[in-house]
Design an enzyme around this catalytic site. Sequence first.
Site, PDB file in Angstrom:
ATOM      1  N   HIS A 380       1.073  -1.386   0.106  1.00 27.02           N
ATOM      2  CA  HIS A 380       0.076   0.013   0.242  1.00 27.02           C
ATOM      3  C   HIS A 380       0.499   1.368   0.207  1.00 27.02           C
ATOM      4  O   HIS A 380       0.660   2.343  -0.601  1.00 27.02           O
ATOM      5  CB  HIS A 380      -0.550   0.024   1.207  1.00 27.02           C
ATOM      6  N   TYR A 494     -13.743   5.102   9.798  1.00 27.99           N
ATOM      7  CA  TYR A 494     -12.547   5.646   9.028  1.00 27.99           C
ATOM      8  C   TYR A 494     -13.518   5.356   7.640  1.00 27.99           C
ATOM      9  O   TYR A 494     -13.529   3.468   7.339  1.00 27.99           O
ATOM     10  CB  TYR A 494     -11.346   5.230   9.963  1.00 27.99           C
ATOM     11  N   SER A 496     -12.540   5.851   3.649  1.00 26.17           N
ATOM     12  CA  SER A 496     -11.388   6.306   2.827  1.00 26.17           C
ATOM     13  C   SER A 496     -11.871   6.796   1.627  1.00 26.17           C
ATOM     14  O   SER A 496     -13.095   6.594   1.145  1.00 26.17           O
ATOM     15  CB  SER A 496     -10.002   5.140   2.085  1.00 26.17           C
ATOM     16  N   THR A 507      -5.156   9.921   0.055  1.00 24.64           N
ATOM     17  CA  THR A 507      -6.508   9.575   0.386  1.00 24.64           C
ATOM     18  C   THR A 507      -7.100  10.981   1.249  1.00 24.64           C
ATOM     19  O   THR A 507      -6.423  11.453   2.110  1.00 24.64           O
ATOM     20  CB  THR A 507      -6.914   8.300   0.966  1.00 24.64           C
TER      21      THR A 507
END
Length: 662
Positions: A380, A494, A496, A507
Site C-alpha cells: 500500500h 474511517y 477512505s 486519500t
Amino acid sequence: MFSLAAKHNYLQVKLSGNKHVSLVLQASRSITTQKDEEYQYIKKSKTPTMHFQPSLPRLPIPKLQDTCTKYLSAQKPLLSNEQLVKTTSYVNEFLTKDGVILHKKLIAKDAKNLHTSYISEPWFDMYLRERKPLPINYNPFIIFTPEDNSAYNAQLVKATNILISSLRFMKSLKNNILPPEVFHLNPKKTDTDLFHTVTRMLPSRISWYGAYLFKAFPLDMSQYHNLFNTTRLPKIEKDEIHQDTSARHVVVMRKGHFYSFNVLDENGYIYEPKTIATCLNSILEDDKPANKSPIGVLTTAERNLWANTREYISKVGNQDFLQKIDSAIVMMILDDACFGTDYNKLIATFLHADGTNRWFDKSFSLIVTKDGYAGINFEHSWGDGVAVLRYFNDIKDDISKQPRFHPNDVQYLQKGMGDVKQLEFVIDNKIQNIIDMQNKKYEEWTKQLSIDHLILDKFGKDEFKNFGVSPDAIMQLAFQLALYYLGDCAVPTYESCSTAAFKHGRTETIRSCTIETKTTCENMVRKNSNLSKLELKQLIINCSNVHNALTKDAAMGQGFDRHLFALKKIWEQSNSPKPAIFEDSAYENINNNVLSTSTLSSSAVFAGGFGPVVNNGYGIGYMIQDKRLGSIVTSYNNHCNSSEYVKCLEEAFKNIHQILVE
C-alpha cells in the site's frame, strides 16, 4: 502503498535437450509478436496517458479555522459533554497559538514544492517508517469476478490470460498510450469524440482546464508507474521503494518455490500466448514437494527483523535471486488450493494465506488458485485504490472480451519446454531457524483473525437512489447501527476517500460517525422510542445529507484529518513543546479507528477487503451494486467477532430498508 542493478540475461533451461527447437521458437515468436502490434497494447489512446498531469490542480491546504471546526464536529458523537469542553479548549488554544505558527510553516513549505502535494512526502514517509508486518495490517486484496465460461477459469488458462493482459496494460502505460483516467460527471454527454479531440489539441499545461469546461475531471496518475517492476525493500527504520524498469521477466511462486522466465523479447515485445503458457505449464507440472525453506514467509515479519535477515540472506550468496524478485515485472502466485463455495477461506487466502507461497513486498502479486479464482494482493505504500482498480478493471475487461489463450490451446503445448529457471536460495542453519520461527509466529497470528462476509441481493444502489438517499451513506449508517446492536456505542470511524482529482493526491478521511448517525442509531435501538417510521425515515435522510457533504469536502481536499496530520509532522520537525490538541486523549482516540471501511465497487470485483487497523476494531471492505450489497468483515478473535458483527449488520440493513420502504 523499494537500489540494486539487476542482470537481465536471457534465461534458458534444457528441459527438452533440443537447443535447435528452442532457438527456432525464440526467433518465430519475436517475428510473430512484432508483426502483431494490436497484441502488444491493451489500448491505444490518441490522447497521451500523462497529457493532463502537468495542469492538474494542486491539493489545497484547508483553512485552519475550517479544519478545527470540522475536527470538533467529528469529536462530538464520541465524547461526553465534559470531555468535549476540554477538547474544545485545546482546539481554541491551537487556533490562536501553535496552530497558527504550524499552519504558516506548512503553507511556506507547500509553496516551495509546487511539483507535488503537501501530503505526498509525509504520507509516503508514514508508510515506509511503519515497522509492523505488511500482511493484514496494510496489504489489501481484490478478487476478480470469475469468467462466465468456466473453461476460462482453469488455472493455466486464467493465469496466462491475466499475465498477458497485465503486460499489455504495462506496455500501453510505458508508451504513454493508455487512456488518461478521467472522471466524467455525465459520461454520456462528455465522454465523447468531441471531448477527446478538444482536450487532446490543448497544450498539457492547460489541458485540465479544457476538460473542466466539459465537467470532466482528469485524475492524478503519478502512482501508476509503480505498478510494475517495483518492490518495497525492507530497511532499518525506513523502507525504500525500488524499481527497475529494464527487467523483462516475471517471477512465479508455487509451493514456496520461485521460478523466473522472460515474457518480453530483446526488443520489448510480448511473447506469444503459447510461449508464456508453456512456461507456466512447466511450473504447474513440476512435482517437487512444498519448499521446506519457504523464504517468502519472511515478508510477513516485522520490518526491522526482515531488513536484518534479508541483508544476511543476500551476503550468503542470494543477492542475484533477490534482485530477480525485486525487479520482476510482476509476481505471479500459483496456489494449489481449491475453495468451492467456502468464501471465508477464499478471503483468508487472498488476504494473508500461510505466508509460505507469498512475497508481500512486491507492489502487487497476481494470485491464481487451482480452481481458477484470481485476484491481487497489493502493497500500500506506493499507491492507493484508484490506480489499482483502474488496472484491475482493464485487465478484467481484456480477459473477458478478448482472451489471448484459450482452453483448446492447452493440448498444443509442448511438454517440458519453456525458458524457465528456478531460483534456488542458499539456506544455512541461521536462515532456516528464522524461517521456522517466523512460520510459527505467522501461523499463530493468522489464527487470531476472524473473517466473515455478507451478501444481500434483495436491494441495492438503484432502490436507495429511488428513496432519495445516498447508497454509500446507507452503508455507513448500517455499519454504525450494527455496532449499536452489539455494544450500544458510537466509535471512531474511517472511510477512505480518494483525492486523486489533485496532483499527487492520496486519500482523505470521511468521518462517517456523526451526530446524525448517532441520533438515528439511538432511536432505532431504543424500544421505547416514540418516533414514527416517517420521523425515523427523516433521520435517515438527514444522515445521508450530512454524509454527502462530508464526502464532497473530503474529495475536494477539505477534510481535516490530513491537514492535522501534516501540521503534526511540521511540529515533529521543530523543537517546540507538543501542542495540547495532539496531547489530548481525544486526538489519539479518534485515530483509533474501530471501524475502518473502504469500498471498491465495480462489476469486475468479486470480493475485496483488508485487515482491522486496530486490535479492537473491524476492517470492512464493501461493495455497492445496482441490486446487491456486500461486505467483508475482519477482526481479531480476542477482541471482536466478525460473525456476530455480520449478523447484526444484516439486521441493520433490513431494518433501515424497512423504514425507507414505508
